[in-house]
Design a protein around this motif. Structure first.
Motif, short mmCIF file in Angstrom:
data_model
loop_
_atom_site.label_atom_id
_atom_site.label_comp_id
_atom_site.label_asym_id
_atom_site.label_seq_id
_atom_site.Cartn_x
_atom_site.Cartn_y
_atom_site.Cartn_z
N PHE A 1 0.79 -1.08 0.10
CA PHE A 1 0.00 -0.07 0.15
C PHE A 1 0.81 1.31 -0.06
O PHE A 1 0.66 2.22 -0.81
CB PHE A 1 -0.91 0.09 1.36
CG PHE A 1 -1.74 1.23 1.32
CD1 PHE A 1 -2.89 1.41 0.59
CD2 PHE A 1 -1.32 2.32 2.25
CE1 PHE A 1 -3.74 2.66 0.55
CE2 PHE A 1 -2.15 3.23 2.31
CZ PHE A 1 -3.19 3.61 1.24
N GLU B 1 -1.25 -2.93 -5.12
CA GLU B 1 -2.39 -3.27 -4.60
C GLU B 1 -2.28 -5.13 -3.94
O GLU B 1 -1.75 -5.76 -4.91
CB GLU B 1 -3.66 -3.35 -5.59
CG GLU B 1 -4.99 -3.89 -4.84
CD GLU B 1 -6.17 -3.78 -5.80
OE1 GLU B 1 -6.78 -4.82 -5.78
OE2 GLU B 1 -6.08 -2.71 -6.52
N ASP C 1 -4.24 -8.00 -2.71
CA ASP C 1 -5.23 -8.71 -2.58
C ASP C 1 -5.32 -10.22 -1.89
O ASP C 1 -4.32 -10.92 -2.17
CB ASP C 1 -6.17 -8.55 -3.76
CG ASP C 1 -7.65 -8.58 -3.55
OD1 ASP C 1 -8.26 -8.64 -2.43
OD2 ASP C 1 -8.39 -8.16 -4.48
#
Length: 152
Positions: free
Chosen positions: A48, A53, A55
């Motif tokens: 971050f 990203e 996930d």
């Protein structure tokens, strides 16, 4: 009389020993899970902060998954987190990579095996042979992603 008492005590001690061993295994599994969760969160925070990203590793229903999928503007990395890592984890990464490519028509740029404890040399050699980077440092993953982003 004494022999009978000794036998009874011996049976009770054996049962207690079994229960303690089972409990110890449960505690170790939970400790392992907590360590993996901590590494996952550290990796997410680093991603971050650097514009990536991170996930969940779910790819598609019925397909192999990994622990984390990291995406950047030009890069995709799959990460499997394990206590020490082994052949099973390497296979999982390779199968998930193939599934990711089938589903999204994008081949992941890099595969990582992120270990809580230092893996054995055989695991490292097997992984390297298959193009998987083995590390114990989430920061190394993010730095590698940055290098790939810059060079692409």
């Amino acid at each position: 009389m004494t022999t009978r008492i000794d036998q009874d005590l011996s049976k009770r001690i054996n049962k207690l020993t079994e229960k303690i061993n089972k409990l110890s295994k449960r505690v170790n599994k939970r400790y392992t899970k907590l360590e993996e969760m901590e590494l996952r969160q550290t990796l997410r925070d680093l991603c971050f902060n650097r514009g990536f990203e991170a996930d969940r590793g779910f790819i598609a229903r019925g397909k192999p998954a990994v622990d984390v999928i990291i995406t950047g503007r030009k890069t995709v990395a799959l990460v499997e987190i394990a206590m020490r890592g082994g052949s099973k984890d390497i296979r999982q990464l390779l199968m998930a990579s193939k599934a990711y490519e089938e589903i999204y028509n994008v081949k992941p740029n890099i595969l990582f095996l992120l270990c809580v404890k230092e893996p054995d040399e055989l695991t490292v050699k097997r992984a390297e042979k298959r193009g998987v980077i083995v590390t114990m440092r989430p920061g190394e993953i993010v730095r590698t992603m940055e290098k790939i982003e810059k060079s692409s």
